[in-house]
Design an enzyme around this catalytic site. Structure first.
Site: not given
Length: 566
Positions: A301-303
C-alpha cells in the site's frame, strides 16, 4: 468613472513595480520566492492585465454601492454550491454578503493575475497552488469578526463559545497539531486494530503480525501485507466493520502484516537499503519459513509498494524467487506527474537535508504536508469548528488514524524524494543501486494487481496507471471511486461506491477509462477473485501461530503501532 479606473489601475501598476524593485530576489528556499518570481514576470503593460484590474475595481465599486443601498441586490460573484464555507443563511445579510462577495471577487482576481503571468507553465502551476493556499487561509470564514456563524454563536452563548475555543487552541498549540476528532473515543487494540493475531517476529525496524485464521480452511500460500511506513498500519485494520485485514482473513488467506516502527532518535541513520534488507526481505524470509512455502503473495500500500518494488530486483540478483504475485494499492512508480505534492519538494530542500548525515523526520511534519493538500477540509474546517465555535469534533476512526503519525529516518526519506520525485529514477533502469544491486523494475515479471483511486490527491490515478508500462508480468488494473484512503478502504459489507475494470491495459489512461466497465460495490471482491487462484490449495487452518523458531511475542497489534509521536 472610466478615467478614474484607468488612474487607479496605473497607480496599482506603479506600486507593484516599486515593490518588485525594492525587494531583490533571494535564494529560492521556500514558496514565497515562487510568488516573488511570478510578480517579476507579470506584464503590467499587457492588455489582459489592465482589463483584469479595471474589471476588479469596477466590481469593488459595485459592491460598495450595494452595501450602502445605492445598488441593492448587486451580485458580482456567485458562490460555488460545493463550497460549504458559505452555506449558512447568516451569509445572506447585506454586510456579510458584501464580505463574502468581496473575498470571492478578490480570489478570482488573484488567480487571474497568476494565469496572466509571462512565465513557464511549471512556475505558473506552482504559484497557482500557493496562491490558493493563501486564499484558503485568508477566507473570512477563518476569522471570528468576519464569520457571521461564529458571531451568532458567540452572542447566543454570551462569549462562552469563543472562550472554549481559546482553550482548545492553547491545548493544540501545546500538542503541536490540530485535533480533528474526539481522540478519547479511540484506543489501538481496544476499538481499533482489533483483528486477532500475534506478533511472531520483531527487529528494530518492524514487528511481524500473523493473524488468527477465522475459517476452518486456509490457502496454503501465505500473504504478506506491506503497508506504508509514513503512517501506522491500522488504516488497514480500523474497526471490524471497515477492516481490510479482517476481510482478507475471512476470505481464508494465511495473512501476515509488517508493522513499521516509528523511528527513534538513535535510528536516524537508517537508509532505504535498510528498509529493504531488514524490512521487506526479512519479513518475506520469516513468512516463508513459518508457512513452509516456497513462494508467497505480497500486498503493498502506497510507499510500501515502492519498497516492495525496489526490493524485488535485489532479491532476483540473489536468486530469491520468492514472490508469486504482488498487489500495488495506490502506488506510484512513475513520478512524471506526482500531483500537487510536488510543490512542497524542490532541490533546495533535498540539498539541505542531504548535507545532514542523519536525523529524524517528524511524523507531524509529514502529516501537515498531506493536510495542506486539502487545507479547507483538513485544516481550516477544524480551525473554525474547534477554535472559533468552541465545538468538539465528532469521533471518526479515520481522522484518529490521520493524526497518529510516524517518524521516518532522514536519509531514507531524502533518498525517496530525490530518486522517486525529483529524478524519477524508477522509470530509468539501473540509474541507481540499492543493497549493492542496480535497480531495474522492468525485470519484475510476476502477476501484478494494480489498484488506483480516481480522486486520489496523493497518487493520481493516471500516474499509478503508468506502472503498467514499467512492470512486465501479467497486469490487472482496477480503478476505484473516491480518494487515497476512502477509495482503498472500501469494505464489502458497506456496498458503497463502485470501481472500473478494463482488461486492455495497452490503452492510454483516458482511453482505458472510456472503455472501462463500472461495477458497483467494493473492489476488494475483485482482488480476492484475482488472488485466490494464485494462493495454492485449501488446507486445514493452523491451530497455533508462529513456529518453533518464531514464537509468539505478544498479541496483535503489538507495541510498535501504539507508540505516539510527541
Amino acid at each position: 468613472m472610466e478615467q478614474f479606473f484607468q488612474q487607479i489601475t496605473e497607480a496599482h501598476r506603479q506600486w507593484t513595480q516599486n515593490w518588485v524593485n525594492a525587494h531583490p530576489q533571494a535564494e529560492p528556499t521556500q514558496h514565497m520566492s515562487v510568488m516573488h518570481d511570478l510578480v517579476q514576470k507579470m506584464s503590467p503593460a499587457n492588455t489582459a492585465w489592465l482589463g483584469s484590474h479595471s474589471q476588479f475595481y469596477q466590481q469593488q465599486m459595485d459592491l460598495w454601492l450595494g452595501l450602502i443601498g445605492a445598488k441593492p441586490g448587486v451580485k458580482v460573484a456567485e458562490v460555488d454550491k460545493s463550497d460549504r464555507r458559505f452555506n449558512a443563511p447568516e451569509w445572506e445579510t447585506p454586510l456579510f454578503d458584501y464580505i463574502r462577495q468581496n473575498y470571492l471577487v478578490t480570489s478570482k482576481w488573484l488567480i487571474q493575475m497568476v494565469e496572466s503571468a509571462n512565465t513557464d507553465e511549471a512556475s505558473k502551476e506552482k504559484a497557482a497552488f500557493f496562491t490558493k493556499q493563501y486564499l484558503d487561509a485568508m477566507s473570512p470564514t477563518n476569522f471570528a469578526f468576519t464569520n457571521p456563524e461564529v458571531m451568532k454563536l458567540a452572542l447566543e452563548t454570551k462569549g462562552e463559545s469563543l472562550q472554549e475555543g481559546m482553550k482548545k487552541l492553547m491545548a493544540d498549540m501545546q500538542k503541536g497539531s490540530i485535533t480533528m476528532t474526539d481522540e478519547s473515543k479511540f484506543a489501538i487494540g481496544t476499538n481499533l486494530a482489533m483483528t486477532p493475531g500475534e506478533v511472531i517476529f520483531e527487529n528494530d525496524l518492524f514487528q511481524l503480525i500473523q493473524y488468527t485464521p477465522s475459517t476452518a480452511k486456509v490457502y496454503s500460500r501465505p500473504l504478506l501485507v506491506v503497508p506504508p511506513c509514513v503512517n501506522k498500519y491500522y488504516i488497514m485494520d480500523l474497526q471490524p466493520a471497515n477492516s481490510m485485514m479482517g476481510y482478507i482473513v475471512s476470505e481464508g488467506y494465511t495473512t501476515f502484516l509488517v508493522s513499521w516502527k516509528s523511528i527513534e532518535a538513535h535510528q536516524g541513520s537508517l537508509k532505504w537499503d535498510d528498509y529493504i534488507e531488514s524490512g521487506v526481505i526479512k519479513a518475506a524470509e520469516v513468512v516463508r519459513e513459518i508457512g513452509k512455502a516456497e513462494k508467497i503473495n505480497v500486498l503493498s500500500f502506497c510507499i510500501g509498494g515502492e519498497l516492495v518494488s525496489t526490493a524485488m530486483p535485489v532479491m532476483q540478483a540473489r536468486g530469491l524467487d520468492w514472490f508469486e504475485s504482488i498487489t500495488l494499492m495506490t502506488v506510484m512508480l512513475d513520478h512524471t506527474d506526482p500531483g500537487e505534492i510536488k510543490h512542497f519538494i524542490d532541490w533546495n530542500l533535498i540539498r539541505k537535508r542531504e548535507s545532514q548525515v542523519e536525523g529524524v523526520i517528524d511524523g507531524k511534519e509529514l502529516a501537515k504536508t498531506f493536510s495542506a493538500l486539502r487545507s479547507n477540509d483538513l485544516i481550516w474546517n477544524y480551525v473554525v469548528n474547534n477554535y472559533l465555535k468552541g465545538k468538539n469534533p465528532p469521533p471518526f476512526d479515520l481522522l484518529y488514524w490521520n493524526s497518529d503519525s510516524a517518524n521516518l529516518s532522514l536519509p531514507m526519506h531524502t533518498f525517496f524524494l530525490r530518486n522517486m520525485y525529483l529524478e524519477n529514477n524508477l522509470t530509468k533502469p539501473n540509474s541507481f543501486s540499492l543493497c549493492g544491486t542496480p535497480i531495474d523494475l522492468t525485470t519484475i515479471k510476476v502477476p501484478t494487481y494494480i489498484f488506483a483511486a480516481r480522486e486520489d490527491h496523493i497518487v493520481p490515478w493516471q500516474s499509478a496507471y503508468l506502472s503498467t508500462r514499467i512492470l512486465k508480468g501479467p497486469i490487472r488494473f482496477v480503478l476505484g471511486a473516491s480518494g487515497h484512503i476512502a477509495g482503498a478502504i472500501n469494505p464489502v459489507s458497506a456496498n458503497k461506491r463502485n470501481y472500473w475494470v478494463n482488461e486492455n491495459t495497452a490503452l492510454e489512461s483516458n482511453a482505458w477509462f472510456e472503455g472501462a466497465e463500472s461495477r458497483p460495490g467494493s473492489w476488494w471482491q475483485d482482488w480476492s477473485a484475482w488472488l485466490s487462484p494464485q494462493s495454492g490449495e485449501q488446507v486445514a487452518a493452523p491451530k497455533k501461530l508462529g513456529s518453533t523458531k518464531f514464537k509468539m511475542i505478544e498479541p496483535a497489534p503489538g507495541r510498535y503501532v501504539k507508540a505516539r509521536v510527541v
